[in-house]
Enzyme design. Structure first.
Site, PDB file in Angstrom:
ATOM      1  N   GLY A   1      -8.282  -3.914  19.180  1.00 30.84           N
ATOM      2  CA  GLY A   1      -8.351  -5.365  18.988  1.00 30.84           C
ATOM      3  C   GLY A   1      -7.750  -5.744  17.646  1.00 30.84           C
ATOM      4  O   GLY A   1      -6.991  -4.985  17.055  1.00 30.84           O
TER       5      GLY A   1
ATOM      6  N   ARG B   1      -2.399   2.554  27.189  1.00 36.38           N
ATOM      7  CA  ARG B   1      -2.796   1.410  26.357  1.00 36.38           C
ATOM      8  C   ARG B   1      -2.080   1.398  25.007  1.00 36.38           C
ATOM      9  O   ARG B   1      -2.223   0.453  24.231  1.00 36.38           O
ATOM     10  CB  ARG B   1      -4.305   1.446  26.114  1.00 36.38           C
ATOM     11  CG  ARG B   1      -5.125   1.460  27.379  1.00 36.38           C
ATOM     12  CD  ARG B   1      -6.588   1.535  27.042  1.00 36.38           C
ATOM     13  NE  ARG B   1      -7.041   0.326  26.407  1.00 36.38           N
ATOM     14  CZ  ARG B   1      -7.473  -0.746  27.034  1.00 36.38           C
ATOM     15  NH1 ARG B   1      -7.501  -0.763  28.342  1.00 36.38           N
ATOM     16  NH2 ARG B   1      -7.871  -1.807  26.364  1.00 36.38           N
TER      17      ARG B   1
END
Ligand code: G6P
Length: 609
Positions: A101, A27
């Site tokens: 985020g 990620r």
């Protein structure tokens, strides 16, 4: 992007969190950090670079403790550096936060906090969250997180610990993914399942705006209205092996070789006793199909490329106008979406924010949403009316391979099933095509075996080139796009895919002596035209590598190097022709000494717009 892990229990938090972060490195991997509470307070350690830098640092000077949070970063706000790495803390270092985020309104909050005397160390958006929680904190961590959250705009999954609340973790999810893991006397929070699967297979998929409070004795989930809610506990059927390399040098190679199995899993689980397609989560009826007058397919990257082939199949078998669009562009293009529109959303992870946003836009306009995703319980699957799960198993390598081929299988099955249901595909054709599809995994296997050596040879020939072209016509052009993306992603060679007929309208000017051109020529009706286009680039000095079916032996006379693959119907050739480009990218990346599974600047799951 970015991965987060939290742990509370009786175990060694540092070990468990580092182990989880390793599984989440796909990620993001430009820096990593950890914060742990122990008797001497809240300790934070952060290091720029790969997780191994942090792990080495901790080896020499470990942090003991059984509650903590960790983070692996893909930089958005602020360059990769020790100071921009997470966790971020308040000024006294008593509250630590990890975030996945983007906090969109961080600037205005930062200005306000600076006015109140807060000083900032990093350039990140996340640091405001740590100070904001500090501002609202008066002993109750959950309450402070709630108050801080009321101020935040954007996408976030957050996990928070505080020195003065040593027996709890508070975490919150809004748009970015987050799951809760339930163990024996221990609890976990993570961005994705593989991070904690070694410790538990009992997971809760948190919903948007859910907040959780984990203690050593249990957990509570609070819904968007901040009232306690019950969420289903899911038992994950993958085993730990599924998320490990199983003897392969890289995840990508393992995933390439898993394709025959993944294709069979996706297909054979959905055949009824008569051998016909049965789609368990799809409730679309004949009447619904008659009502649909337009289909849009949206996705990003590789998923978008699968959608291009889906478009051809839907138009052919369903006789419905179909447009495939890139998810991040979809909402800005002029589209006619209403109750008669079907939007097919393709996403391996089910968490790509651009794709999710496109889905929500379309749903608001009245469209019916059918998603194709690999992750059960993902945001995309939850927001859809109908879901087709690809059963590829976890895909870890950033460069997508088995997800792509199983997405193609999903499109074949959907197009066949809907075509028959609607009556636009005759039973005889349905039977013949489905029969061929049932044997395709074996042809993929044979292709894997036959092209591996040649892909190594070609990798050696192209490795030093700075640019390369893929050519194809019709469905082969779609494979060319996917092949070019694979090569760009992990070999860093500038690669472009062109429709072979379009080359002469400009791009042929770039062909010079020795420029490698990979020509995919598997579509029989277009074969002669492809041969002419190959001759055009050959005449200008290109080094041509042809990819074709066994029957087209004559291609050897036109190309410098020819790869022969298994035979099938034209529509199924993309499933076979993509194998060589996948292996070629893998071997080129390997020869160049690149990090195959974690290419620079990329992340597997892109949860920012
Ligand atoms: C990232 C990955 C790509 C992937 C794309 C869409 O850019 O690097 O490999 O194709 O996201 O991901 P999704 O999970 O939505 O299929």
């Amino acid at each position: 992007m970015c991965g987060i892990v939290g742990y509370i229990g009786k175990g060694n938090a540092q070990e468990i969190i580092l182990d989880g972060l390793e599984k989440l490195e796909y990620r993001g991997y430009d820096s990593a950090g950890i914060a742990i509470i122990n008797k001497s307070g809240l300790k934070t350690r952060k290091k720029v670079g790969r997780l191994s830098n942090l792990a080495n640092d901790l080896k020499g000077d470990p942090i003991n403790g059984d509650v903590g949070i960790g983070h692996t970063r893909w930089a958005t706000h602020g360059a990769p550096s020790d100071v921009n790495s997470h966790p971020h803390t308040n000024m006294s270092g008593s509250i630590a936060v990890v975030h996945n985020g983007i906090i969109e309104n961080y600037r205005s909050i930062k200005e306000e906090l600076v006015g109140l005397g807060y000083s900032f160390k990093s350039e990140t958006d996340t640091e405001v969250v740590a100070h904001l929680i500090d501002y609202y904190y008066s002993g109750d961590l959950l309450e402070a997180v709630f108050k801080a959250e009321d101020r935040l705009k954007g996408a976030y999954a957050l996990a928070v610990i505080a020195k003065d609340n040593p027996d709890e973790i508070v975490a919150i999810r809004h748009e970015s993914p987050l799951i809760l893991g339930i163990g024996e006397g221990e609890y976990f929070v993570a961005s994705d399942i593989p991070a904690i699967l070694k410790y538990t297979n009992k997971m809760v998929y948190l919903e948007n705006k859910d907040t959780i409070r984990l203690t050593r004795n249990g957990y509570k989930v609070y819904g968007p209205d901040r009232m306690e809610v019950k969420r289903d506990i899911n038992t994950i059927m993958w085993d730990v092996e599924a998320a490990s390399k199983e003897g392969f040098e890289h995840f990508m190679l393992k995933e390439i070789y898993q394709q025959p199995k993944a294709i069979d899993e996706t297909l054979f689980r959905r055949l009824d006793d008569d051998g016909n397609i049965y789609l368990e989560n799809i409730k679309i009826t004949k009447e619904d199909l008659n009502n649909i007058d337009r289909i849009y397919i949206v996705g990003c990257g590789t998923a978008y490329h699968a959608g291009l082939i889906g478009r051809y199949l839907f138009q052919t078998f369903l006789k419905v106008n179909t447009i495939t669009d890139i998810a991040s562009e979809f909402r800005y293009n002029e589209h006619y979406i209403d109750e008669r529109t079907l939007v097919v959303v393709v996403s391996q992870s089910g968490e790509t924010l651009d794709t999710l946003t496109a889905l929500k836009d379309a749903r608001e306009k009245g469209a019916r949403i059918l998603s194709i995703t690999n992750v059960v319980g993902s945001s995309v699957s939850r927001e859809s009316n109908d879901v087709f799960y690809t059963w590829a198993g976890p895909e870890i390598a950033v460069a997508s391979t088995k997800a792509y081929t199983t997405q193609l299988v999903a499109f074949y099955m959907l197009a066949l099933h809907f075509g028959r249901l609607k009556g636009t595909l005759e039973d005889e054709c349905y039977d013949e095509i489905l029969e061929e599809l049932k044997g395709l995994s074996q042809k993929v296997q044979l292709t894997l075996e036959s092209v591996n050596e040649s892909s190594k040879e070609v990798a050696n020939k192209i490795k030093d080139n700075h640019s390369l072209f893929y050519l194809g016509r019709g469905l082969d052009y779609n494979t060319a796009l996917e092949g070019a993306l694979k090569l760009k992603e992990i070999s860093y060679i500038h690669t472009e895919a062109f429709p072979a007929g379009e080359l002469k309208h400009g791009t042929i000017a770039l062909i010079e002596e020795g420029t490698p051109v990979i020509a995919i020529a598997t579509q029989q009706g277009l074969y002669d035209k492809m041969v002419s286009n190959i001759k055009e680039v050959k005449a200008r000095g290109a080094f041509v590598i042809g990819v074709t079916r066994h029957r087209n032996r004559d291609l050897e006379q036109v190309c410098d190097y020819t790869i022969f693959i298994e035979e099938s119907f034209n529509i199924f050739m993309p499933l076979l022709s993509v194998i060589f480009p996948q292996l070629l990218s893998y071997h080129t990346s390997l020869i160049k000494g690149n990090d195959v599974d974690k290419p620079r600047n990329l992340a597997k799951s892109v949860t920012v717009e």
